[in-house]
Design a protein around this motif. Structure first.
Motif, PDB file in Angstrom:
ATOM      1  N   LEU A   1      40.573   4.305  -2.226  1.00 31.37           N
ATOM      2  CA  LEU A   1      40.422   5.628  -2.859  1.00 31.37           C
ATOM      3  C   LEU A   1      41.225   5.761  -4.151  1.00 31.37           C
ATOM      4  CD1 LEU A   1      40.516   7.930   0.267  1.00 31.37           C
ATOM      5  CD2 LEU A   1      38.542   7.238  -1.081  1.00 31.37           C
TER       6      LEU A   1
ATOM      7  N   LYS B   1      40.911   7.904  -8.434  1.00 28.65           N
ATOM      8  CA  LYS B   1      40.008   9.060  -8.351  1.00 28.65           C
ATOM      9  C   LYS B   1      40.764  10.362  -8.597  1.00 28.65           C
ATOM     10  CE  LYS B   1      37.154   6.819  -4.738  1.00 28.65           C
ATOM     11  NZ  LYS B   1      35.960   6.617  -5.590  1.00 28.65           N
ATOM     12  N   ARG B   2      41.975  10.247  -9.167  1.00 32.08           N
ATOM     13  CA  ARG B   2      42.804  11.426  -9.483  1.00 32.08           C
ATOM     14  C   ARG B   2      43.193  12.227  -8.235  1.00 32.08           C
ATOM     15  NH1 ARG B   2      44.651   9.951 -14.203  1.00 32.08           N
ATOM     16  NH2 ARG B   2      45.471  12.075 -14.461  1.00 32.08           N
ATOM     17  N   LEU B   3      43.340  11.523  -7.108  1.00 35.38           N
ATOM     18  CA  LEU B   3      43.824  12.173  -5.889  1.00 35.38           C
ATOM     19  C   LEU B   3      45.339  12.410  -5.960  1.00 35.38           C
ATOM     20  CD1 LEU B   3      42.277  13.057  -3.433  1.00 35.38           C
ATOM     21  CD2 LEU B   3      42.798  10.874  -2.319  1.00 35.38           C
TER      22      LEU B   3
ATOM     23  N   ASN C   1      42.325  22.308  -3.839  1.00 31.84           N
ATOM     24  CA  ASN C   1      41.056  21.745  -3.367  1.00 31.84           C
ATOM     25  C   ASN C   1      41.071  20.226  -3.416  1.00 31.84           C
ATOM     26  OD1 ASN C   1      39.796  24.231  -2.877  1.00 31.84           O
ATOM     27  ND2 ASN C   1      39.346  24.440  -5.084  1.00 31.84           N
ATOM     28  N   LEU C   2      40.558  19.652  -2.344  1.00 30.57           N
ATOM     29  CA  LEU C   2      40.359  18.205  -2.275  1.00 30.57           C
ATOM     30  C   LEU C   2      38.870  17.921  -2.475  1.00 30.57           C
ATOM     31  CD1 LEU C   2      42.533  17.274   0.836  1.00 30.57           C
ATOM     32  CD2 LEU C   2      42.865  16.413  -1.501  1.00 30.57           C
ATOM     33  N   PRO C   3      38.505  16.676  -2.849  1.00 26.33           N
ATOM     34  CA  PRO C   3      37.079  16.322  -2.834  1.00 26.33           C
ATOM     35  C   PRO C   3      36.489  16.675  -1.455  1.00 26.33           C
ATOM     36  CG  PRO C   3      38.392  14.519  -3.722  1.00 26.33           C
ATOM     37  CD  PRO C   3      39.358  15.562  -3.241  1.00 26.33           C
ATOM     38  N   ASN C   4      35.212  17.038  -1.450  1.00 25.37           N
ATOM     39  CA  ASN C   4      34.598  17.667  -0.286  1.00 25.37           C
ATOM     40  C   ASN C   4      34.710  16.954   1.053  1.00 25.37           C
ATOM     41  OD1 ASN C   4      33.195  19.873   0.797  1.00 25.37           O
ATOM     42  ND2 ASN C   4      32.200  20.103  -1.219  1.00 25.37           N
ATOM     43  N   SER C   5      34.729  15.643   1.051  1.00 21.74           N
ATOM     44  CA  SER C   5      34.775  14.907   2.328  1.00 21.74           C
ATOM     45  C   SER C   5      36.187  14.679   2.856  1.00 21.74           C
ATOM     46  CB  SER C   5      34.033  13.574   2.170  1.00 21.74           C
ATOM     47  OG  SER C   5      34.242  13.043   0.888  1.00 21.74           O
ATOM     48  N   TYR C   6      37.204  15.313   2.208  1.00 21.66           N
ATOM     49  CA  TYR C   6      38.590  15.137   2.658  1.00 21.66           C
ATOM     50  C   TYR C   6      39.230  16.462   3.004  1.00 21.66           C
ATOM     51  CZ  TYR C   6      37.653  10.572   0.771  1.00 21.66           C
ATOM     52  OH  TYR C   6      37.076   9.360   0.532  1.00 21.66           O
TER      53      TYR C   6
END
Ligand code: NHW
Ligand code: EN5
Length: 388
Positions: free
Chosen positions: A144, A147-149, A41-46
């Motif tokens: 970005l 943000k732990r991406l 899962n990615l943060p919702n807008s990605y």
């Protein structure tokens, strides 16, 4: 300290020196049916996107992301600017997987905001040839960051590598992570000292004038070794034989076959340059040298926008001394208008760098393996692997 890396099958700092832990894989492969089938899962807008690097349009998007957001030096004066042609070459070797070229887009704008890639490679560690992924070009847009991406991207590339039944990886980084198999030093040889000083890449030495500096770094106009010439396709079998024998002496090195040599070492304009020495009488190929082209953007200089750098790649000396072979590489790089020639202290490089007027840089390169422990760190001279 390393909330993500502590959870991964890599050598941990606390285990350094523990001789009860064996060399080799840290965890065994799991059945493919147990590999997670859905992306992380990615943060919702990605959203995830697979980047087809044979598409000119996608290649340009990756190129632009890296040009603006990839690696900088510690003073933020320079940023790597890998060319589109280079990226196409680096990411599409024999047997590559498009699924390992992973992007992240903003859902709303479809803008590419992050990237990570893997390519397949056979890497020999001591006596064992291991199928691995080489991971490179991890990049998150500057806006970005933190943000732990990155951990999500690393887990996603790992999942896609596992789906191809590959369980180990090799990678390099300028930062210290758990835990390097070796740490290499960057060395730099000025070819265009005036420009290097003007842009802040190097400094005028103590008690040195500009004209003395220019004279110090002067090189002959053409290579000095008889039989020194550009590598051609017909040379692939001989170069493969030469390189395979040479790389045997190192603890970690690629296991190149002819198709690898054709891809990685056959000259490609403004990407990779390779030369060899063919004995003028016997026509035997005795020596080989190569470098790749990796310019850096110069950030905020009025006069210059690009630093043209050559990076030493694979060299093999059996008859021509390595010193003379690398000196001929410097000469051709100068003729091709490179500003600087860079090298790591890997393989036998250390023995010639000082005499060829290389100086140590302010950067280091740490080498890592994923899911493969090596009990004792290597010396740079025991490493036979160069990543791009
Ligand atoms: S090294 C070049 C990496 N890229 C750059 O330096 C470009 C500029 N920087 C960025 O884009 C060559 C960001 O700063 C990046 C981190 C994306 C680097 N490797 O998202 P968060 C490669 O491409 C850890 C590995 O908040 P961020 C090799 C960091 O330690 N991990 O940070 C890539 C922390 O974890 P920790 C790195 O600044 C190899 C976490 O990321 C790293 O926004 C990848 C923080 O994440 C790096 N270079 O984004 C591994 N930099 O545990 C492959 C930071 O300490 C492993 N981190 O809390 C193998 C996978 C395949 C296995 C197959 C079986
Ligand atoms: C791996 N695929 O720091 C990607 N470069 O020394 C990740 N320094 O160019 C790799 N700071 O020393 C990331 N000039 C690691 C590398 C990141 C980039 C980096 C260093 C390597 C570098 C230069 C410029 C420094 C500018 C200020 C440097 C000195 C040259 C001098 C020439 C004359 C003889 C002495 C040395």
């Amino acid at each position: 300290r390393h909330k993500f890396w502590e959870t991964q099958p890599v050598g941990q700092f606390k285990d350094i020196g523990d001789s009860s832990l064996p060399d080799g894989p840290i965890e065994p492969p799991t059945p493919l049916s147990e590999v997670k089938q859905e992306p992380y899962n990615l943060p919702n807008s990605y959203e995830w996107t697979t980047c087809d690097m044979s598409s000119e349009e996608i290649c340009i998007e990756v190129y632009n992301l890296l040009k603006n957001n990839y690696v900088e030096d510690d003073e933020n004066l320079f940023r790597f600017n890998y060319s589109k042609e280079f990226l196409g070459w680096a990411l599409r070797p024999p047997g590559y997987f498009t699924s390992w070229h992973i992007g992240v887009r903003a859902k709303a704008s479809k803008k590419l905001v992050a990237f990570i890639s893997g390519i397949p490679a056979r890497i020999r560690v001591r006596d064992e040839v291991v199928k691995m992924a080489e991971i490179n070009f991890l990049c998150v847009h500057k806006k970005l960051r933190s943000k732990r991406l990155a951990p999500v991207m690393i887990k996603e590339v790992t999942r896609r590598v596992h789906l191809e039944n590959i369980w180990q990886a090799a990678y390099t980084a300028g930062v210290v992570l758990p835990t390097p198999i070796t740490t290499c030093q960057y060395w730099h040889r000025s070819l265009n000292p005036k420009k290097l000083i003007d842009v802040g890449f190097s400094r005028l030495g103590a008690r040195m004038t500009m004209s003395r500096t220019i004279k110090l770094y002067k090189l002959p106009d053409s290579p000095v070794t008889p039989g020194f010439r550009k590598m051609e396709r017909r040379d692939v079998p001989a170069v493969t034989r030469l390189l395979r024998i040479y790389l045997r002496q190192f603890d970690v090195a690629p296991d190149f076959d002819e198709s690898d040599v054709e891809h990685w070492l056959l000259p490609k304009e403004s990407v990779v340059d390779s030369f060899l020495v063919e004995s003028p009488d016997s026509h035997v190929i005795t020596d080989f040298c190569s470098f790749y082209t990796l310019p850096s953007s110069i950030l905020g200089n009025q006069t210059y926008s690009t630093l043209k750098a050559a990076y030493s790649y694979y060299n093999v000396s059996t008859k021509t001394p390595l010193l003379q072979l690398m000196n001929d590489a410097l000469i051709v790089a100068k003729q091709k208008d490179f500003d600087v020639f860079n090298a790591l202290d890997v393989m036998e490089n250390e023995s010639v760098l000082k005499e060829l007027k290389f100086g140590p840089g302010d950067g280091q390169l740490h080498y890592y393996l994923y899911n493969y422990r090596i009990r004792h760190a290597l010396k740079p001279s025991e490493l036979g692997l160069v990543l791009l």
